[in-house]
Design an enzyme around this catalytic site. Sequence first.
Site, PDB file in Angstrom:
ATOM      1  N   LYS A 142       0.830  -1.215   0.000  1.00 48.10           N
ATOM      2  CA  LYS A 142       0.000   0.000   0.000  1.00 48.10           C
ATOM      3  C   LYS A 142       0.861   1.259   0.000  1.00 48.10           C
ATOM      4  CE  LYS A 142      -1.930  -1.169   3.910  1.00 48.10           C
ATOM      5  NZ  LYS A 142      -1.250  -2.439   4.198  1.00 48.10           N
TER       6      LYS A 142
ATOM      7  N   ARG B  15      -9.737   0.522   8.869  1.00 50.31           N
ATOM      8  CA  ARG B  15      -9.312  -0.827   9.239  1.00 50.31           C
ATOM      9  C   ARG B  15     -10.398  -1.587   9.989  1.00 50.31           C
ATOM     10  NH1 ARG B  15      -3.433   0.427   9.326  1.00 50.31           N
ATOM     11  NH2 ARG B  15      -2.207  -1.424   9.790  1.00 50.31           N
TER      12      ARG B  15
ATOM     13  N   ARG C  82      11.855  -4.599   5.208  1.00 42.06           N
ATOM     14  CA  ARG C  82      11.459  -3.225   4.844  1.00 42.06           C
ATOM     15  C   ARG C  82      12.255  -2.175   5.619  1.00 42.06           C
ATOM     16  NH1 ARG C  82       5.223  -1.735   5.383  1.00 42.06           N
ATOM     17  NH2 ARG C  82       5.408  -2.446   7.510  1.00 42.06           N
TER      18      ARG C  82
ATOM     19  N   ARG D 101      11.087   0.009  11.273  1.00 43.04           N
ATOM     20  CA  ARG D 101      10.029   0.174  12.257  1.00 43.04           C
ATOM     21  C   ARG D 101      10.161  -0.860  13.376  1.00 43.04           C
ATOM     22  NH1 ARG D 101       4.644   0.441   8.607  1.00 43.04           N
ATOM     23  NH2 ARG D 101       3.863  -0.624  10.465  1.00 43.04           N
TER      24      ARG D 101
ATOM     25  N   ARG E 261      -0.521  -8.528  13.491  1.00 38.51           N
ATOM     26  CA  ARG E 261      -1.095  -7.535  12.568  1.00 38.51           C
ATOM     27  C   ARG E 261      -1.902  -8.227  11.464  1.00 38.51           C
ATOM     28  NH1 ARG E 261       4.405  -4.725  11.486  1.00 38.51           N
ATOM     29  NH2 ARG E 261       3.348  -3.542   9.849  1.00 38.51           N
TER      30      ARG E 261
HETATM   31  P1  ADP Z   1       2.283  -1.794   3.255  1.00 40.95           P
HETATM   32  O1  ADP Z   1       2.273  -0.286   3.169  1.00 40.95           O
HETATM   33  O2  ADP Z   1       1.072  -2.424   2.589  1.00 40.95           O
HETATM   34  O3  ADP Z   1       2.456  -2.303   4.658  1.00 40.95           O
HETATM   35  P2  ADP Z   1       4.827  -1.586   1.812  1.00 40.95           P
HETATM   36  O4  ADP Z   1       4.420  -0.795   0.620  1.00 40.95           O
HETATM   37  O5  ADP Z   1       5.586  -0.877   2.878  1.00 40.95           O
HETATM   38  O6  ADP Z   1       3.521  -2.333   2.442  1.00 40.95           O
HETATM   39  O7  ADP Z   1       5.658  -2.849   1.299  1.00 40.95           O
HETATM   40  C1  ADP Z   1       6.310  -3.713   2.227  1.00 40.95           C
HETATM   41  C2  ADP Z   1       7.700  -4.062   1.707  1.00 40.95           C
HETATM   42  O8  ADP Z   1       7.583  -4.883   0.537  1.00 40.95           O
HETATM   43  C3  ADP Z   1       8.514  -2.833   1.303  1.00 40.95           C
HETATM   44  O9  ADP Z   1       9.853  -3.014   1.733  1.00 40.95           O
HETATM   45  C4  ADP Z   1       8.421  -2.793  -0.229  1.00 40.95           C
HETATM   46  O10 ADP Z   1       9.625  -2.307  -0.803  1.00 40.95           O
HETATM   47  C5  ADP Z   1       8.191  -4.257  -0.603  1.00 40.95           C
HETATM   48  N1  ADP Z   1       7.226  -4.403  -1.703  1.00 40.95           N
HETATM   49  C6  ADP Z   1       6.123  -3.663  -1.968  1.00 40.95           C
HETATM   50  N2  ADP Z   1       5.491  -4.087  -3.087  1.00 40.95           N
HETATM   51  C7  ADP Z   1       6.200  -5.158  -3.529  1.00 40.95           C
HETATM   52  C8  ADP Z   1       6.074  -6.052  -4.654  1.00 40.95           C
HETATM   53  N3  ADP Z   1       5.066  -5.934  -5.540  1.00 40.95           N
HETATM   54  N4  ADP Z   1       7.003  -7.019  -4.792  1.00 40.95           N
HETATM   55  C9  ADP Z   1       8.029  -7.160  -3.888  1.00 40.95           C
HETATM   56  N5  ADP Z   1       8.200  -6.342  -2.825  1.00 40.95           N
HETATM   57  C10 ADP Z   1       7.317  -5.364  -2.638  1.00 40.95           C
HETATM   58  P1  AMP Z   2       0.671   0.633   9.360  1.00 34.97           P
HETATM   59  O1  AMP Z   2       1.713   1.696   9.200  1.00 34.97           O
HETATM   60  O2  AMP Z   2      -0.546   0.884   8.515  1.00 34.97           O
HETATM   61  O3  AMP Z   2       1.222  -0.758   9.177  1.00 34.97           O
HETATM   62  O4  AMP Z   2       0.168   0.743  10.867  1.00 34.97           O
HETATM   63  C1  AMP Z   2       1.051   0.520  11.955  1.00 34.97           C
HETATM   64  C2  AMP Z   2       0.245   0.366  13.249  1.00 34.97           C
HETATM   65  O5  AMP Z   2      -0.446   1.597  13.542  1.00 34.97           O
HETATM   66  C3  AMP Z   2      -0.854  -0.708  13.229  1.00 34.97           C
HETATM   67  O6  AMP Z   2      -0.361  -1.999  13.528  1.00 34.97           O
HETATM   68  C4  AMP Z   2      -1.811  -0.172  14.304  1.00 34.97           C
HETATM   69  O7  AMP Z   2      -1.314  -0.417  15.605  1.00 34.97           O
HETATM   70  C5  AMP Z   2      -1.753   1.342  14.066  1.00 34.97           C
HETATM   71  N1  AMP Z   2      -2.747   1.789  13.072  1.00 34.97           N
HETATM   72  C6  AMP Z   2      -2.475   2.364  11.857  1.00 34.97           C
HETATM   73  N2  AMP Z   2      -3.613   2.675  11.215  1.00 34.97           N
HETATM   74  C7  AMP Z   2      -4.629   2.287  12.019  1.00 34.97           C
HETATM   75  C8  AMP Z   2      -6.043   2.313  11.914  1.00 34.97           C
HETATM   76  N3  AMP Z   2      -6.650   2.798  10.809  1.00 34.97           N
HETATM   77  N4  AMP Z   2      -6.769   1.813  12.941  1.00 34.97           N
HETATM   78  C9  AMP Z   2      -6.188   1.337  14.053  1.00 34.97           C
HETATM   79  N5  AMP Z   2      -4.862   1.270  14.221  1.00 34.97           N
HETATM   80  C10 AMP Z   2      -4.072   1.730  13.222  1.00 34.97           C
END
Ligand code: ADP
Ligand code: AMP
Length: 216
Positions: free
Chosen positions: A13, A88, A127, A161, A172
């Site tokens: 995302k 969410r 990541r 993170r 999660r």
């Molecule tokens: P989200 O925001 O849904 O938690 P991220 O966009 O941060 O996910 O992606 C998680 C990790 O996977 C990042 O390190 C990113 O570079 C990698 N990633 C994202 N999309 C892809 C893909 N299509 N193929 C391989 N790795 C990916």
């Molecule tokens: P994310 O960056 O989206 O992976 O979110 C990291 C953490 O923030 C999650 O595991 C939750 O603890 C909190 N969080 C982020 N967005 C939300 C949401 N919309 N509702 C509740 N908790 C959230």
Amino acid sequence: MNIILLGPPGAGKGTQAQRLVERHGMKQLSTGDMLRAAVKAQTPVGLKAKAVMEAGELVSDEIVSALIGDELDAMPEGQGAIFDGYPRTAPQAESLGELLASRGKKLDHVIELDVNEDALVERITGRYTCASCGKGYHDTFEKPAVEGTCDKCGGHEFKRRPDDNEETVRTRMAEYRAKTAPILPIYEVQGIVARVDGMADMDEVTAAIEAILGKR
Ligand code: ADP
Ligand code: AMP
């Protein structure tokens, strides 16, 4: 245009949202980013959220919906929003509807990134982001062109993170399955859900999203 990117942690995302921001000047509204900023600044919201986030559980609906409302108010007229990590839960989906309607806005697309859960642990544990500009990277899947230097801003500091560890990721994912996936039908009845194969190459995922956005 206002869209939701929906998918479990690590689905891509944030990666795709960053690309839409660059290409279309949309605004990425990531509640995760907002909460991490609040934790860092030790605001009352941050102090409440810190332990919940570290455990991989969900912060209260009231807190995140209030953050989104404030961000929507700060956006210039006509700028499109990408909701990343919000809503969410069903109550958050309801709040989002109200927040948008009261500002004369609506949702155009809910794009579900369809991924195989087994791949997500590797994505998340590998990541990291640039500490100056926030550009996302991965140890294997998206390395900077020059090792140790951010492609986007030239920065040399990167961060990971605290919740990107295997144990928290499992919690999660369970939260996603139990509370987030069930909101999809709300949008399906509105006929605005599109599915994209999130296991494809990052560029292919971007192309699929662009095709969906181009339809309206
Ligand atoms: P989200 O925001 O849904 O938690 P991220 O966009 O941060 O996910 O992606 C998680 C990790 O996977 C990042 O390190 C990113 O570079 C990698 N990633 C994202 N999309 C892809 C893909 N299509 N193929 C391989 N790795 C990916
Ligand atoms: P994310 O960056 O989206 O992976 O979110 C990291 C953490 O923030 C999650 O595991 C939750 O603890 C909190 N969080 C982020 N967005 C939300 C949401 N919309 N509702 C509740 N908790 C959230």
